[in-house]
Design an enzyme around this catalytic site. Structure first.
Site, PDB file in Angstrom:
ATOM      1  N   GLY A  79       0.807  -1.204   0.000  1.00  0.00           N
ATOM      2  CA  GLY A  79       0.000   0.000   0.000  1.00  0.00           C
ATOM      3  C   GLY A  79       0.847   1.263   0.000  1.00  0.00           C
ATOM      4  N   GLY A 114       1.458  -5.707   4.558  1.00  0.00           N
ATOM      5  CA  GLY A 114       2.782  -6.269   4.380  1.00  0.00           C
ATOM      6  C   GLY A 114       3.692  -6.267   5.584  1.00  0.00           C
ATOM      7  N   ARG A 120      10.579  -0.773  21.655  1.00  0.00           N
ATOM      8  CA  ARG A 120      10.620  -2.232  21.736  1.00  0.00           C
ATOM      9  C   ARG A 120      10.321  -2.866  20.374  1.00  0.00           C
ATOM     10  NH1 ARG A 120       6.295  -5.676  25.315  1.00  0.00           N
ATOM     11  NH2 ARG A 120       7.469  -7.626  25.565  1.00  0.00           N
ATOM     12  N   LYS A 132      12.386 -10.290  12.847  1.00  0.00           N
ATOM     13  CA  LYS A 132      12.368 -10.657  11.424  1.00  0.00           C
ATOM     14  C   LYS A 132      11.463  -9.711  10.638  1.00  0.00           C
ATOM     15  CE  LYS A 132      12.638 -14.982  10.137  1.00  0.00           C
ATOM     16  NZ  LYS A 132      12.339 -16.398   9.763  1.00  0.00           N
ATOM     17  N   LYS A 149       7.464   2.220  19.355  1.00  0.00           N
ATOM     18  CA  LYS A 149       7.400   3.548  18.757  1.00  0.00           C
ATOM     19  C   LYS A 149       6.849   3.527  17.335  1.00  0.00           C
ATOM     20  CE  LYS A 149      11.202   6.068  21.041  1.00  0.00           C
ATOM     21  NZ  LYS A 149      10.604   7.390  21.126  1.00  0.00           N
ATOM     22  N   GLY A 150       6.893   2.402  16.675  1.00  0.00           N
ATOM     23  CA  GLY A 150       6.531   2.358  15.264  1.00  0.00           C
ATOM     24  C   GLY A 150       7.773   2.442  14.408  1.00  0.00           C
ATOM     25  N   GLU A 190       7.434   3.791   8.895  1.00  0.00           N
ATOM     26  CA  GLU A 190       7.727   5.062   8.228  1.00  0.00           C
ATOM     27  C   GLU A 190       9.177   5.480   8.468  1.00  0.00           C
ATOM     28  OE1 GLU A 190       5.149   5.984   6.556  1.00  0.00           O
ATOM     29  OE2 GLU A 190       3.460   5.126   7.656  1.00  0.00           O
TER      30      GLU A 190
END
Length: 731
Positions: free
Chosen positions: A232, A460, A621, A626, A694-695, A698
């Site tokens: 996407g 994904g 974290r 993988k 935290k992500g 991006e």
């Protein structure tokens, strides 16, 4: 309660849905077998601006298999009611087939519905549309901008005038298109006044709400299903007009309708990263301490909607400086609306800011890492808030060591290997740690297996797997005994699958739901006189492998199955939720990286080859190493594309996109991809969310393009201020 043992979280597990994908059993939007489906093909506007004067659909309608040709002259009028929950701005949508206006080249002006795809395609080619064409405005540099969004602290103009070192630089970035593998597709079916769509979307709740608004329905009258998304990068974050077209065609024909966009059509109306012209004036003292920055940027938007993104934040908080001004103007053009693309806003800002920082470092003769260290802030100077975590210094240290930064010769054009000039560059990156309210539902069945549901999607990054890992540890089960279900608006609502917010938001809701179920089971055990855990303090009990036991006495316990069977329970169930704390934020939440790149540039031909890229991330974290590597390497590949290849070209005479295909719009292929490596700093951010994440999705793309551009300068002595970097720019 005692902390649960963590066996799944942090383990490098393979994707739980991997076998479905590699065997072709994972069903994407166009692959669902809906009885009685017919096919729809959109007719695109051949002008960039004007009015439709005539539509001749007779030849198409006479074609065997064609059921209907729908356009503004025969389509039912739709209410397009205001709905604040929609992911499209109320009142400013592109209202397909509702009037004769053409607002951009490629706008849907008709749709042909037929019993076969071939008949629909042939029919679409036979529809003749007459136009009263006007000259479209598609050039960012020649159109009139909107009123600006401004930011200021201190007195940047005065500080720039007095600065010992001053730079005045203008950067230009190309429009980029998302180009996921899976094309946009929708299957729409009506049952009375209830609508079901199988759609490629990154936000089933947003699409549900938008379709309800367009057709004047209650939200629960629309069901959106999207179990698998084939890439996407942001393009599926909103409900595009083709989804409405499919639903409208299904209503008119009273048949389920399948509509799949061609690759070319995906350039015409499913979003793009807007082009920018970005002027940055930067001032510092002789030691490299930044004193002022003035940002002036213009960005594309459509004439019928105003699209903005978070492009200002990095310039306000990444480096310490007392004086900052920003002016951000959108420029309305006769184009489809842009949309968020991986690393939105921050990706473009990082190219400008980090390239300029490299120029300052070179001008002062200071190492680029050292310059950044000298300008590390103690707090977020845009808000005065402390950072929840900020470990950029450690990213620099680890990255420099692992990359071999000490071997870099700071003198441009000083390192050669035959005909190749070798250069090394680096850049810092930052991205907002986004969190939004989310819900999830968990059920533990009497056989010791569990099912967790949330309306999230997975384009994904591995949502199925990472959520299963969180659920397994919270329930004390093995991964193979947990099933995570997503991609259905019937499940508990979640935010968009974008902005790197899914793990923090949906993951925290999953954690909450599963914690509640585990606690129900523990409470049931300690109150059950026949349980070996009767009377044991609940705080002393943990669950591992589906077995409840005393933390320091594993022999004392029993399985979920025994407990539920003895108490005649078919299942235990709980709803979970997460929401960021209400009220003002107490911390500034961001993830950080340092990216290092090595390039080789052909001294004669100007060809650039990336030889290696290293990224070091302060991303909290890491739930699944993988999956994190998959995200990081993919982000690096995307950054290479932005830096060297990707560029959407528009013919300003009529607004046509010239290179709307994968032969002419270049993206990286295997031969372009070198040695890529990602390193994640150990740590967590408990101020951000209960999981401490935290992500990442991006963040991993941000900083790659400027690191490559800075490496090209180190190799050639040629400073690049326009993306993509072409051979012509280096000759």
């Amino acid at each position: 309660m005692s902390p649960q043992p963590q066996a799944a979280v942090g383990a490098p597990l393979s994707r739980v849905d991997g076998r479905l994908k590699v065997t072709g059993k994972a069903l994407y939007a166009a692959e669902h077998d809906v009885d009685g489906s017919v096919h729809a093909v959109i007719v695109d506007a051949a002008i960039g601006l004007g009015r439709i004067m005539s539509i001749n659909s007779g030849a198409a309608e006479a074609l065997p298999g064609v059921l209907k040709v729908i356009h503004h002259r025969n389509a039912p009028k739709l209410p397009y009611r205001d709905n604040s929950g929609s992911n499209n701005p109320p009142g400013r949508r592109l209202r397909v087939f509702q009037d004769d206006r053409v607002l951009f080249h490629g706008q849907p002006v008709a749709v042909v519905v037929a019993t076969t795809l071939e008949a629909a395609q042939h029919g679409a080619s036979l529809v003749k549309v007459g136009y009263d064409a006007e000259q479209p405005s598609t050039d960012l540099t020649e159109a009139e901008p909107d009123e600006p969004t401004n930011y200021a602290r201190g007195d940047a103009e005065a500080a720039l005038r007095s600065a010992a070192v001053r730079l005045d630089l203008t950067y230009r970035t190309a429009r980029n298109h998302h180009n996921p593998m899976e094309p946009h597709a929708t299957i729409a079916r009506w049952n009375g006044d209830r609508l079901t769509v199988w759609d490629k979307t990154q936000w089933v709740v947003g699409t549900q709400t938008e379709l309800a608004a367009v057709f004047g329905l209650e939200t629960d009258a629309v069901r959106v299903i999207s179990p698998f998304v084939g890439g996407g990068f942001g393009t599926a974050l909103r409900c595009w007009p083709h989804v409405v077209v499919a639903a409208l065609a299904a209503r008119v024909t009273k048949r389920p309708v399948k509509l799949v966009l061609s690759r070319q059509q995906m350039y015409l109306g499913t979003g793009f990263r807007p082009s920018y012209e970005y002027r940055l004036r930067l001032g510092s003292d002789r030691r490299g301490r930044l004193s002022a920055a003035a940002h002036e940027l213009d960005a594309e938007t459509s004439s019928y909607e105003k699209f903005t993104e978070s492009i200002l934040a990095a310039g306000q908080m990444l480096y310490s400086m007392p004086n900052v001004t920003q002016r951000y103007r959108t420029v309305p053009l006769d184009l489809p609306t842009p949309l968020y693309m991986r690393g939105p806003g921050f990706q473009t800002a990082s190219f400008v800011i980090e390239s300029a920082m490299d120029e300052v470092a070179h001008k002062l003769g200071v190492d680029p890492i050292e310059l950044r260290r000298r300008n590390e802030p103690n707090e977020d100077e845009s808000s005065g808030l402390p950072f929840s975590t900020r470990r950029l210094r450690e990213c620099y240290t680890v990255g420099a060591r692992e990359f071999g930064w000490h071997r870099r010769n700071p003198r441009p054009r000083s390192t050669r290997e035959g005909d190749w000039l070798i250069g090394r560059g680096m850049a810092a990156g930052v991205y907002d740690t986004a969190r939004m309210p989310a819900q999830a539902r968990a059920r533990l069945d009497a056989d010791g297996t569990a099912v967790v549901e949330a309306a999230a999607t997975d384009m994904g990054p591995g949502t199925y797997t990472s959520q299963t890992q969180v659920a397994a540890d919270a329930l004390g089960l093995t991964v193979r005994t947990v099933t995570f279900r997503l991609g259905d608006s019937l499940y508990p609502p979640t935010p968009p699958h974008g902005g790197s917010m899914t793990m923090a938001s949906v993951g925290s809701a999953t954690l909450d739901a599963c914690n509640k179920v585990r606690r129900q089971a523990i409470q049931l055990a300690v109150e059950d006189r026949e349980s070996p855990l009767y009377g044991v303090p609940t705080a002393d009990i943990v669950v591992r492998g589906g077995r409840l036991h005393v933390k320091n006495n594993p022999a004392l316990g029993e399985t979920y199955q025994r407990l539920l069977a003895r108490n005649d329970r078919t299942h235990l169930e709980a709803d979970g939720s997460f929401a960021p704390p209400s009220g003002p934020e107490r911390h500034s939440f961001y993830g950080y990286n340092a990216t290092f790149a090595e390039v080789a540039v052909d001294a004669t031909l100007g060809l650039v080859r990336v030889r290696r890229v290293l990224g070091v991330y302060d991303a909290g974290r890491i739930i699944s190493p993988k999956l994190a590597d998959s995200q990081a390497l993919g982000g690096m590949v995307g950054g290479i594309g932005t830096a060297l290849l990707e560029h959407t070209l528009t013919d300003h005479r009529d607004g046509r996109i010239v290179n709307a295909n994968l032969a002419d719009y270049l993206v990286p292929v295997n031969a372009d991809i070198p040695d890529l490596k990602a390193i994640y700093l150990d740590g967590e951010d408990r101020e951000a969310d209960p999981l401490g994440v935290k992500g990442l999705g991006e963040l991993v793309m941000i900083g790659v393009a400027p690191a490559i551009a800075n490496a090209v300068f180190n190799a050639t002595g040629r400073r690049i201020r326009e993306l993509p970097i072409t051979a012509e720019a280096l000759l």
